[in-house]
Structures are given as C-alpha cells and as structure tokens.
Design a protein around this motif. Structure first.
Motif, PDB file in Angstrom:
ATOM      1  N   TRP A 133       0.783  -1.229   0.000  1.00 41.37           N
ATOM      2  CA  TRP A 133       0.000   0.000   0.000  1.00 41.37           C
ATOM      3  C   TRP A 133       0.818   1.283   0.000  1.00 41.37           C
ATOM      4  O   TRP A 133       0.300   2.335  -0.399  1.00 41.37           O
ATOM      5  N   LEU A 184      -8.308  -2.226   1.331  1.00 40.19           N
ATOM      6  CA  LEU A 184      -7.425  -1.590   2.310  1.00 40.19           C
ATOM      7  C   LEU A 184      -7.887  -1.867   3.738  1.00 40.19           C
ATOM      8  O   LEU A 184      -7.117  -2.370   4.578  1.00 40.19           O
ATOM      9  N   TRP A 234      -6.332  -4.214   6.715  1.00 43.20           N
ATOM     10  CA  TRP A 234      -5.844  -3.541   7.917  1.00 43.20           C
ATOM     11  C   TRP A 234      -6.518  -4.098   9.170  1.00 43.20           C
ATOM     12  O   TRP A 234      -5.867  -4.337  10.200  1.00 43.20           O
ATOM     13  N   GLN A 253       0.120   2.371   9.957  1.00 42.52           N
ATOM     14  CA  GLN A 253      -1.111   3.034  10.354  1.00 42.52           C
ATOM     15  C   GLN A 253      -1.271   4.379   9.643  1.00 42.52           C
ATOM     16  O   GLN A 253      -2.371   4.717   9.183  1.00 42.52           O
ATOM     17  N   CYS A 281      -2.339   3.698   6.093  1.00 38.03           N
ATOM     18  CA  CYS A 281      -3.737   3.271   6.026  1.00 38.03           C
ATOM     19  C   CYS A 281      -4.685   4.451   6.171  1.00 38.03           C
ATOM     20  O   CYS A 281      -5.622   4.615   5.372  1.00 38.03           O
ATOM     21  N   HIS A 310      -7.181   5.884   3.228  1.00 42.55           N
ATOM     22  CA  HIS A 310      -8.629   5.865   3.441  1.00 42.55           C
ATOM     23  C   HIS A 310      -9.219   7.241   3.158  1.00 42.55           C
ATOM     24  O   HIS A 310     -10.285   7.358   2.528  1.00 42.55           O
TER      25      HIS A 310
END
Length: 268
Positions: free
Chosen positions: A187, A206, A210, A235, A238, A242
């Motif tokens: 990612w 995603l 996660w 983190q 992610c 998002h």
C-alpha cells in the motif's frame, strides 16, 4: 480476502449507524468489485444470519439485511481499533492481565475455542494453561459459556523476570512485524491496488486487510518492541489512503445501495 471480513468492512464503513437494511443485490454489486462471486456473497449472507450477525427484513418482494446487536458490537470494536486506540501502546505503567485455566483432556473443542478467544483478546501463552496480555483486559467475554475453570489476575513484572525475553517467547513478533511490512509493500506506493476497478474496491481491500492485521496485534508495550517496529508507519499509510479513497468510495456506495429503514431501530 474472506467474504465475511469484506462484509464487515463494508457494513462498518457504509451501513453502521445509519439505521437501514441493505438489499442482497447491493452486496453482490459491491463485492463483485473485489472478485467475490454472487454465490459466495449469498452464502456469506446466509451464514451471517445463522450466526446472529445479520437479520433478514422483507420489503415487497425483496430481501434486505440489517445489523444485529452482536454485529453492531463487532463493528464498534473495529471502529475503535482503526480510529481511536491506535497500534502503539506507549503507556507508562507496565501492567498485564494473567489468565490461568484448566480443562479436561477430553474437552478438545472448548480448549480450541478458549485459545482462539485468548489470541483474539491479545493474550500470548506463557506456559501450559497460563496466558498473559498487556494492560487491563476484561476477560468476561473470553471465558463465558465455556464452563472452564479459569482464574484471572492483574499483574506487574518483578525482578528477576526478563520481560523482553518473556514477550519474545509468548508472541510471534517476527511474524507480526513481517505482516506490517507486507502491508507497507502493498500500500505504500503512488498507485496502490491499481488492479482494482475503483476507489470503493480499493477502500474495501485496504480496510479489510488492515482490520485483519490489527486484530492480530496484541498492542504490546512499545518498550518491548524492536526499535524499527513498522506498525506506526503502516497506520499512517492506512489512514491517509482511506481519506484519499473515501469521497469516491462513498459516492459509489451511495449509488449502488438499495436500502429500507431498519424496523428494529423503531422498535428499540
């Protein structure tokens, strides 16, 4: 990705808290974007109803599916883990929860179930029948319905206990760290998941990945983790992705969602 995991991601991001039920056709259209067949989607809906994670509600000739109290709690926990608790445990106190249990050798099913619940709750094995988890863990939900002889204690390490070695023995840090690095390899790039047809599919892929990752992370104290622990960077990636996918994913979901008001909300 397991269809049920994708289902929970979709429900958490686009249904949870709205008080609606969603048609089976909407799920089929959404999950087709990540390669899940209509047959697999229908089978997952049926299985989740049977497990008490979804409820059926008919409207006209169509069948709709809504959340149950159980699935709402699962989604609430997922929301907390993704957006609130975070992957790093930098607490000053070195507190742990210990669980000791004894089960007859013939109770193979209960033994397997208890160990699965302990891992889910962040526990690692110290020795046979003795497990520990960081922080103060409410173990009520872990042990209920099993009929096991279980004892729970709050604990703090004392010398000569080598907590660094103990944590290394109880938890697979190398394996967990590699899973975070694999997440980053997939990612942390300019054009992640380029094979996906749109941002709804990318968002589902995603967050499903996660959630599966952080639910396997016991959030061990930072002091006992390797200095190059990759969780915090993963983190950040992610959360940033998002936010990048969210506007278009919400637009697509809004177009394909066929919903009716959840009658159980009115009853409650």
């Amino acid at each position: 990705m397991r269809p049920q995991s994708v289902m929970l991601t979709f429900l958490g991001d686009h249904v949870y808290g709205r008080g609606v039920c969603v048609s089976s056709r909407s799920f089929i259209e959404a999950f087709g974007r990540v390669g899940i067949s209509e047959e697999a989607t229908r089978s997952t809906l049926t299985r989740m109803v049977r497990r008490g994670l979804l409820r059926r509600q008919r409207s006209g000739r169509r069948m709709y599916f809504g959340l149950t109290p159980t699935s709402a709690e699962v989604l609430k926990d997922g929301e907390r883990r993704i957006w609130h608790s975070g992957v790093l445990n930098d607490a000053d106190e070195d507190r742990w929860t210990l669980i000791g249990f004894s089960l007859p050798e013939s109770w193979q099913r209960q033994r397997h179930e208890l160990r699965s619940r302990l891992v889910w709750a962040g526990f690692g094995p110290l020795q046979n029948g003795l497990w520990l988890a960081p922080g103060d863990v409410d173990a009520t939900g872990v042990i209920e319905d099993l009929g096991a002889n279980v004892k729970v204690f709050a604990a703090e390490p004392r010398r000569p206990t080598d907590m660094q070695a103990l944590v290394g023995d109880a938890y697979d840090l190398a394996g967990l760290g590699e899973r975070y690095r694999e997440f980053l390899r997939r990612w942390d790039r300019a054009d992640p998941a380029s094979e996906a047809p749109d941002d709804l599919a990318r968002s589902l892929m995603l967050l499903t990945g996660w959630l599966q990752l952080i639910r396997s992370d016991p959030r061990l104290p930072l002091r006992y983790l390797p200095h190059d622990w990759p969780a915090e960077k993963a983190q950040r990636v992610c959360h940033a992705l998002h936010e990048r996918f969210r506007p278009e994913a919400a637009r697509i979901a809004g177009e394909l969602l066929d919903t009716v008001p959840d009658e159980s909300w009115a009853e409650s």
